[in-house]
Write an enzyme that holds these catalytic residues in place. Structure first.
Site, PDB file in Angstrom:
ATOM      1  N   ASN A 482       0.887  -1.194   0.245  1.00 33.33           N
ATOM      2  CA  ASN A 482      -0.147  -0.012   0.036  1.00 33.33           C
ATOM      3  C   ASN A 482       0.848   1.449   0.062  1.00 33.33           C
ATOM      4  O   ASN A 482       1.539   1.688   0.958  1.00 33.33           O
ATOM      5  CB  ASN A 482      -1.026  -0.018   1.358  1.00 33.33           C
ATOM      6  CG  ASN A 482      -2.004   1.145   1.061  1.00 33.33           C
ATOM      7  OD1 ASN A 482      -1.801   2.046   0.402  1.00 33.33           O
ATOM      8  ND2 ASN A 482      -3.227   0.664   1.540  1.00 33.33           N
ATOM      9  N   ASP A 483       1.001   1.925  -1.335  1.00 28.54           N
ATOM     10  CA  ASP A 483       2.014   2.950  -1.380  1.00 28.54           C
ATOM     11  C   ASP A 483       1.682   4.240  -0.486  1.00 28.54           C
ATOM     12  O   ASP A 483       2.354   5.127  -0.305  1.00 28.54           O
ATOM     13  CB  ASP A 483       1.985   3.367  -2.829  1.00 28.54           C
ATOM     14  CG  ASP A 483       2.697   2.693  -3.784  1.00 28.54           C
ATOM     15  OD1 ASP A 483       3.887   2.362  -3.406  1.00 28.54           O
ATOM     16  OD2 ASP A 483       2.697   2.563  -4.978  1.00 28.54           O
ATOM     17  N   CYS A 484       0.220   4.109  -0.074  1.00 32.23           N
ATOM     18  CA  CYS A 484      -0.032   5.497   0.629  1.00 32.23           C
ATOM     19  C   CYS A 484       0.084   5.041   2.155  1.00 32.23           C
ATOM     20  O   CYS A 484      -0.554   5.961   2.861  1.00 32.23           O
ATOM     21  CB  CYS A 484      -1.357   5.599   0.220  1.00 32.23           C
ATOM     22  SG  CYS A 484      -1.655   5.809  -1.624  1.00 32.23           S
ATOM     23  N   ASN A 486       2.064   5.519   4.795  1.00 38.26           N
ATOM     24  CA  ASN A 486       3.288   6.246   5.008  1.00 38.26           C
ATOM     25  C   ASN A 486       3.668   6.489   6.488  1.00 38.26           C
ATOM     26  O   ASN A 486       3.236   7.325   6.957  1.00 38.26           O
ATOM     27  CB  ASN A 486       3.390   7.432   4.060  1.00 38.26           C
ATOM     28  CG  ASN A 486       2.627   7.377   2.698  1.00 38.26           C
ATOM     29  OD1 ASN A 486       2.004   7.895   2.033  1.00 38.26           O
ATOM     30  ND2 ASN A 486       3.480   6.200   1.950  1.00 38.26           N
TER      31      ASN A 486
END
Ligand code: GLC
Ligand code: GLC
Length: 808
Positions: A482-484, A486
């Site tokens: 999940n690139d998001c 963070n």
């Protein structure tokens, strides 16, 4: 509501109205030259790299939507129309767009004239061929003035849309006979040009956009067309285009074909010119000669069709349900190959200038195509490995033209290295090709620092093991799948990108997802280690994996489901203790796929929780409850309004993980039900809500918290293609290559009673009949008439045909 239908024997989707809820597109090209084409002929073409070698111009986010493409205008005694409806949009008596595998045919009928525009990129050619077939169906002779149109892009698509002070003085063309050459930049460092030509004498041409359209006119009313006379304009700076005028006389009942070729050519730097300032055109002349007649176009189309016949014969199913069959036999595999070719670069949602080839994306895309193009999968694995750093971490992206890692995005996505193991495992299981493990590959493309591929895999695995946090779980770094999510980002500055900004150097934020991924790829990694001659490493891997699985159960289990992560402060993410984001799908899918908690019931509990809390009519949403405000400690995931994208949408990439996990527990009914909710062919009936193409997966479908629940976005280039393929073909239908042989372990819903699969693998053909009369359970296998224990059919020699019967 539908806007067309599937034509299964032809392997086409047939769109019967130009007014679909969104442009529905297709891809042309299988090797180096690609085109995106909408159902009204919008889109653009490029050679290899959608950013650096774009041939034709396209304006994203435009009004009206989707203008700019390869267009034809017909002037029939002052009546102006377009066979593809756009750009004139004159009413048609009949409209039909057939999107096929690597080609698109659009037919328009208007006042007794039938026009069919066929678009394809022939195999082995760096060109698009556009054939316009005109038929006079009326009782009187007709004179049709035909105008072609493409607008050239000045190669670098980003520069083209930004650097006007320079670009508007650069445009240059040459015209020779019926061929128009786009030679902007050729005078300096470019050794390439484009050509747009027609196989007939022309009545005129235009190369200057302003002259063709006339001042202040729009797409539907170019002055050259409305006046019925091309201006023979020669562009100088401003905007180069190519338009031919061909006058076609047709007696009643008569038919005529025109063949247009839009090609890309390169010359060696020392043979650039054929005269002073005159571009060397030999490669273009050769190219045009190959597609100078309609018969040659027919042959190119037949060749393309036989290419797909061969590819798609490697896995075919007859399930008794046409929706299943069309996804499995045609569209899912087709989307897998398109996605593998283009990664996330160019679609109607990806501008072709933003992203290169993603490391994790490409590794996963490969899972959908190892059976189709194993040689290209091999090459891709080696390219990816060459962008790995010596410590085993990886560039998150690389540029297709240079194959170099992308410095702007950099590294630090801590799941990346493990996907290389998943990809290599899938490749070797499919092909049996162990030689790949010994291929010598540089680190970070440095020829002074190399190692065999297996050493890259070893560093991948140990990079993750060497970066564990306080609970013994893998550190997440910038983000995992999940690139998001963070967890080290803490961004308060609206002008900085979440993905690349300076992160805190914490060693606390941990990912349960990466833990699940590590355990999942461990058996393949161990087998690869053994094959590469490192039995000790194989043994150690099994121990590492067992330890990690235990860590997940002690620190990554929330009581009813798997936790998602620990944040920078050691707080839980994806726990019932959280106010928002209590449960996330990713760790449930991956941990169960990895087998964690299968024995002691946690796996079942986790999947039940998914069904109860995340399951919706439109698929499984990413998490619940969606985040209603920005959380500094969670990053981009909370930047989206609830229900969209990573904030609680149905991310179609993750749903198959749950399907596979359900199959692991033998729950075929549930697995199939999840698939049916998102599989495009099953959503065709609600096209007005879904909005995007009913023949390919979209990255996301708006989740239950969104005002537009059920609406899809970001079709075509998505990991949803490969993973849904893996779920339906390898786990639900249940045919998958393993180390010891081909596993035949279907996990079917009651709906599918009799299924036949023909699977070609390692040169042999397996004809598999599945009888699902007792509705589920494990299969009893008969191989060539002999009963066989277990569910693995040993690999047969190349050329063999093996008959397998599986009775459930
Ligand atoms: C996009 C990215 C992919 C990522 C996913 C979830 O699809 O291409 O790499 O895993 O979003 O963030
Ligand atoms: C954005 C998108 C995500 C994608 C990423 C790639 O974060 O939401 O889906 O993976 O950009 O850079």
């Amino acid at each position: 509501m539908r806007f067309g239908h599937f034509d299964d024997p032809a392997r086409e989707y047939v769109i019967t109205t130009p007014e679909t809820p969104h442009p529905w597109i297709n891809y042309l090209g299988t090797e180096d030259f690609f085109g995106l084409i909408s159902h009204t002929a919008g889109g653009y073409s490029f050679y290899r790299d959608a950013r650096l070698r774009r041939l034709t111009r396209y304006r994203y986010n435009n009004i009206p939507t989707d203008v700019g493409g390869r267009y034809f205008y017909l002037n029939d005694g002052g009546d102006v129309w377009s066979p593809t409806w756009a750009p004139v949009k004159a009413p048609l008596d009949r409209f039909e767009c057939r999107h096929g595998l690597g080609y698109t045919a659009i037919t328009g009928e208007h006042r007794g004239v039938l026009a069919e525009a066929l678009y394809l990129v022939p195999r082995g050619a760096d060109a698009e061929v556009h054939r316009l077939r005109l038929r006079n169906q009326s009782g009187k002779p007709r004179l049709l003035r035909v105008f072609s149109f493409v607008e050239f892009n000045l190669w670098d698509a980003f520069d083209d849309q930004t650097n006007y002070q320079r670009n508007l003085s650069l445009g240059e063309v040459e015209v020779e006979g019926s061929a128009i050459y786009h030679v902007t930049g050729y005078r300096e460092r470019r050794d390439h040009y484009a050509v747009y030509a027609v196989n007939a004498p022309i009545a005129g041409f235009d190369t200057d956009r302003d002259a063709f359209f006339g001042p202040y006119r729009g797409w539907g009313e170019p002055q050259a067309v409305t006046e019925g006379r091309a201006g023979n304009s020669r562009v100088s700076g401003w905007a180069p285009i190519a338009s031919h005028q061909v006058d076609v006389h047709l007696a009643p009942g008569e038919e005529a074909d025109l063949v247009f070729v839009l090609g890309y050519c390169e010359n060696p730097p020392e043979h650039k010119w054929e005269g002073p300032g005159v571009v060397e055109k030999a490669p273009a002349r050769d190219l045009l000669a190959r597609f100078a007649s309609s018969a040659q176009v027919d042959a190119a189309l037949a060749d393309l069709q036989s290419y797909w016949d061969d590819l798609l014969s490697r896995y075919t199913a007859r399930s008794g349900d046409s929706r299943v069959d069309r996804m499995v036999n045609t569209w899912n595999q087709y989307q897998c190959l398109v996605t593998f070719n283009l990664s996330r670069s160019a679609s109607y949602f990806e501008s072709g200038i933003g992203r290169g080839m993603g490391f994790r994306d490409s590794c996963q895309d490969l899972l959908g195509v190892v059976h189709l193009v194993p040689e290209r999968a091999r090459e891709r694995i080696l390219d990816l490995a060459a962008t790995q750093f010596p410590d085993g971490s990886a560039y998150h992206q690389y540029q297709p033209l240079t194959k170099r890692g992308n410095h702007e995005v950099g590294s630090g996505f801590n799941d990346d290295p493990l996907w290389l193991i998943e990809a290599t495992g899938a490749y070797v299981r499919e092909t049996g090709d162990l030689s790949i493990l010994g291929e010598v590959v540089p680190f970070d493309n440095d020829s002074g620092n190399t190692g065999p591929l297996f050493e890259h895999l070893r560093r991948s695995f140990h990079h993750v093991l060497g970066n564990l946090g306080p609970h013994g779980l893998p550190l997440i770094g910038r983000a995992d799948w999940n690139d998001c999510l963070n967890l080290n980002c803490f961004s308060t500055e609206p002008n900085e990108p979440f993905q690349t900004t300076q992160n805190r150097a914490g060693r606390t934020a941990e990912s349960v997802f990466i833990a699940g991924l590590l355990v999942h790829c461990a058996p393949d990694y161990a087998a690869l280690a053994r094959a590469a001659g490192f039995p000790g490493e194989a043994q150690a891997v099994a121990e590492h994996a067992a330890r990690m699985a235990a860590t997940v159960l002690s620190h990554g289990w929330d009581g009813e489901w798997f936790l998602r992560a620990y944040d920078f402060f050691g707080g839980k993410v994806g726990s019932r203790e959280c106010a928002e984001g209590q449960i996330f799908v990713e760790p449930q899918g991956f941990c169960v796929m990895a087998g964690i908690g299968v024995e002691d019931g946690q796996a079942e509990q986790a999947l039940d929780a998914v069904g109860a809390r995340l399951g919706t009519a439109h698929g499984i949403v990413l998490h619940q409850p969606a985040f209603t405000r920005y959380h500094l400690e969670l990053g981009e995931i909370t930047s989206y309004p609830p229900g969209y994208k990573e904030n609680g949408a149905v991310f179609c990439h993750t749903n198959p993980w749950v399907m596979i996990a359900e199959c692991r527990l033998g729950r075929g009914e549930q697995a199939f039900d999840y698939w049916r909710r998102i599989a495009p062919a099953f959503r065709e009936e609600i096209s007005e809500l879904h909005r995007l193409e009913p023949y390919v997966y979209s990255q996301m479908i708006a989740g239950r918290d969104a005002p537009r629940e059920g609406e899809a976005k970001n079709s075509w280039l998505t990991g949803a293609a490969a993973w849904n393929w893996v779920a339906i073909s390898q786990h639900i239908l249940g045919i998958r290559p393993e180390w010891e042989g081909l596993r035949v372990a279907p996990c079917l819903p009651a709906l599918l009673e009799d299924v036949e699969v023909v699977r070609r693998c390692r040169g042999a053909t397996y004809r598999i009949t599945i009888e699902n009369r007792s509705r589920g359970g494990s299969p009893r296998l008969t191989v060539d008439g002999h009963a066989r224990e277990g569910s693995v059919v040993p690999y047969a020699p190349p050329g063999a045909v093996v008959a397998v019967r599986a009775e459930m």
